[in-house]
Structures are given as structure tokens and as C-alpha cells.
Design a protein around this motif. Structure first.
Motif, PDB file in Angstrom:
ATOM      1  N   UNK A 143       0.841  -1.201   0.000  1.00  0.00           N
ATOM      2  CA  UNK A 143       0.000   0.000   0.000  1.00  0.00           C
ATOM      3  C   UNK A 143       0.871   1.245   0.000  1.00  0.00           C
ATOM      4  N   UNK A 144       0.347   2.295  -0.586  1.00  0.00           N
ATOM      5  CA  UNK A 144       1.076   3.550  -0.638  1.00  0.00           C
ATOM      6  C   UNK A 144       1.945   3.692  -1.870  1.00  0.00           C
ATOM      7  N   UNK A 145       2.038   2.628  -2.686  1.00  0.00           N
ATOM      8  CA  UNK A 145       2.840   2.667  -3.910  1.00  0.00           C
ATOM      9  C   UNK A 145       1.954   3.034  -5.094  1.00  0.00           C
ATOM     10  N   UNK A 146       2.386   4.007  -5.869  1.00  0.00           N
ATOM     11  CA  UNK A 146       1.700   4.329  -7.120  1.00  0.00           C
ATOM     12  C   UNK A 146       2.308   3.420  -8.189  1.00  0.00           C
ATOM     13  N   UNK A 147       1.465   2.694  -8.896  1.00  0.00           N
ATOM     14  CA  UNK A 147       1.957   1.686  -9.833  1.00  0.00           C
ATOM     15  C   UNK A 147       1.039   1.609 -11.049  1.00  0.00           C
ATOM     16  N   UNK A 148       1.623   1.237 -12.200  1.00  0.00           N
ATOM     17  CA  UNK A 148       0.769   0.994 -13.361  1.00  0.00           C
ATOM     18  C   UNK A 148       1.296  -0.176 -14.178  1.00  0.00           C
ATOM     19  N   UNK A 149       0.350  -0.808 -14.854  1.00  0.00           N
ATOM     20  CA  UNK A 149       0.661  -1.881 -15.792  1.00  0.00           C
ATOM     21  C   UNK A 149       0.100  -1.470 -17.143  1.00  0.00           C
ATOM     22  N   UNK A 150       0.664  -2.042 -18.168  1.00  0.00           N
ATOM     23  CA  UNK A 150       0.227  -1.740 -19.519  1.00  0.00           C
ATOM     24  C   UNK A 150       0.083  -3.060 -20.249  1.00  0.00           C
ATOM     25  N   UNK A 151      -1.058  -3.262 -20.859  1.00  0.00           N
ATOM     26  CA  UNK A 151      -1.290  -4.479 -21.628  1.00  0.00           C
ATOM     27  C   UNK A 151      -1.675  -4.102 -23.042  1.00  0.00           C
ATOM     28  N   UNK A 152      -1.186  -4.899 -23.979  1.00  0.00           N
ATOM     29  CA  UNK A 152      -1.420  -4.613 -25.383  1.00  0.00           C
ATOM     30  C   UNK A 152      -2.044  -5.814 -26.079  1.00  0.00           C
ATOM     31  N   UNK A 153      -2.926  -5.514 -27.008  1.00  0.00           N
ATOM     32  CA  UNK A 153      -3.584  -6.550 -27.796  1.00  0.00           C
ATOM     33  C   UNK A 153      -3.461  -6.201 -29.275  1.00  0.00           C
ATOM     34  N   UNK A 154      -3.491  -7.223 -30.092  1.00  0.00           N
ATOM     35  CA  UNK A 154      -3.568  -7.041 -31.541  1.00  0.00           C
ATOM     36  C   UNK A 154      -4.743  -7.889 -32.011  1.00  0.00           C
ATOM     37  N   UNK A 155      -5.780  -7.199 -32.466  1.00  0.00           N
ATOM     38  CA  UNK A 155      -7.035  -7.863 -32.832  1.00  0.00           C
ATOM     39  C   UNK A 155      -7.209  -7.886 -34.340  1.00  0.00           C
ATOM     40  N   UNK A 156      -7.445  -9.068 -34.877  1.00  0.00           N
ATOM     41  CA  UNK A 156      -7.686  -9.222 -36.310  1.00  0.00           C
ATOM     42  C   UNK A 156      -9.190  -9.098 -36.558  1.00  0.00           C
ATOM     43  N   UNK A 157      -9.586  -8.192 -37.432  1.00  0.00           N
ATOM     44  CA  UNK A 157     -11.006  -7.989 -37.725  1.00  0.00           C
ATOM     45  C   UNK A 157     -11.669  -9.280 -38.209  1.00  0.00           C
ATOM     46  N   UNK A 158     -10.978 -10.025 -39.078  1.00  0.00           N
ATOM     47  CA  UNK A 158     -11.525 -11.250 -39.659  1.00  0.00           C
ATOM     48  C   UNK A 158     -11.856 -12.298 -38.593  1.00  0.00           C
ATOM     49  N   UNK A 159     -11.134 -12.273 -37.483  1.00  0.00           N
ATOM     50  CA  UNK A 159     -11.318 -13.269 -36.418  1.00  0.00           C
ATOM     51  C   UNK A 159     -12.048 -12.685 -35.208  1.00  0.00           C
TER      52      UNK A 159
END
Length: 192
Positions: A65-81
Motif C-alpha cells: 500500500x502507498x505505492x503508485x503503480x501501473x501496468x500496460x497491456x497490449x492486444x492485436x485484434x484481427x477484424x476477420x477473427x
């Protein structure tokens, strides 16, 4: 000055994020950005928001607690699927490689794709915030350096025919999914 911890062990990603969150020239940064490589459990979900939120909660539990933190997640989405591989792109890429990823779309006319980044940030009080950036484009045969994930097979609609890998970093950051998400996040951080 407060510290914000970015959960990543990927030095390329860290450098890019440092550029994206840097203050404007002559302005002091209201925080210090550090990073920590944590092995977080990846929740299996099609929702990038749910995955990112779960990872941020885990990171907060580890860092305390008390820690400022962030995560980042990335996706690559194919329209056809209908959006797949989406959040699973990391595993598809690891298992198949760039050439096979391109090849799975070969029988289909629709090569449209969307690159999506979701950032989940927990402030020092543990309150959670999410920021998302989306860039539309298409999947193409690999062009440019192959040192940064799937950048060499994704050609954004607004890139004038270049893949992310063929673009200068500063130009890529202006139109990229990550750049768009971090622009929102930066605005939030600097307006506090």
C-alpha cells in the motif's frame, strides 16, 4: 516528488514509456518513473481491461500500500477473427512467429486489425484508473526491424504505408495505440 512504478522488465518498452511520459521542455516532472520486473499471473480473459486490472491489483499487493503503480497491456485484434488473437497476441507471436501470424490471414480478404493498449494505474491510495488507446490498421508481410514484438507486421492506416517498425519512434508515438493511451495517462498525471 512522488515515485510511480511501471511494471515491466522490457527495456524497449520502458524507454518508449519514458519518452511518452516526459514533461514538456522546461517543465519539471511531477513524478519519478521507475520500473520493476514482476512475474504477474496473466488472467485468461478476452477483455484487456479485466486482464490489466487484475495485474495492477497483483502488483499493488506485491509492492504494498502507498505505492503508485501501473501496468500496460497490449492486444492485436484481427477484424476477420472477431478480435482474436487480441490479448493473447504475445502467446501467438511466441508460438507461431511473425511469418505464420501473417499467413493465417492469407485465405481472407480482410486484413484489418486494431492495436490496443490498456493502462491501469493505482494511485498511492490504491484508487484504480484505466486509459485506453486504439490504432486501426492492417496486417502485412513483415517489413522493417523485427526487434519489437509485432511492429513489423502492423501497418497503421495513418502511417502513409509504413509499418510501426519502419517508422521513426517519435512519429510512431504520435499515432500508436500506446502513444494514444499514454497521452491520456500523461494528461491525467500532469493535471493532478
Amino acid at each position: 516528488m512522488s515515485e510511480i512504478v511501471f511494471i515491466t522488465g522490457n527495456q524497449n518498452k520502458l524507454k518508449e514509456v519514458q519518452m511518452l511520459l516526459a514533461p514538456c521542455e522546461g517543465e519539471p516532472a511531477p513524478f519519478t518513473l521507475t520500473n520493476k520486473a514482476l512475474d504477474l499471473m496473466e488472467v485468461q480473459d478476452a477483455s484487456l481491461e479485466a486482464i490489466s486490472l487484475a495485474k495492477c491489483k497483483q502488483a499493488l499487493n506485491v509492492l504494498g500500500k502507498g505505492t503508485a503503480v501501473f501496468v500496460e497491456d497490449t492486444a492485436l485484434s484481427f477484424d476477420e477473427f472477431n478480435g482474436m488473437p487480441g490479448a493473447y497476441i504475445k502467446w501467438f507471436l511466441k508460438s507461431m512467429g511473425l511469418e505464420k501470424l501473417v499467413k493465417i490471414l492469407e485465405p481472407f480478404e480482410n486484413k484489418g486489425a486494431a492495436a490496443v493498449t490498456t493502462i491501469t494505474y493505482a494511485d498511492s491510495n490504491g484508487k484504480m484508473y484505466s486509459f485506453q488507446g486504439i490504432t486501426k490498421g492492417r496486417i502485412v508481410p513483415s517489413r522493417g526491424p523485427t526487434t519489437f514484438g509485432w511492429d513489423s507486421i502492423f501497418e497503421p492506416l495513418e502511417s502513409m504505408g509504413k509499418t510501426y517498425a519502419e517508422m521513426e519512434k517519435k512519429d510512431k508515438n504520435l499515432i500508436s495505440h500506446r502513444g494514444k493511451a499514454f497521452k491520456k495517462f500523461k494528461h491525467f498525471l500532469y493535471e493532478q
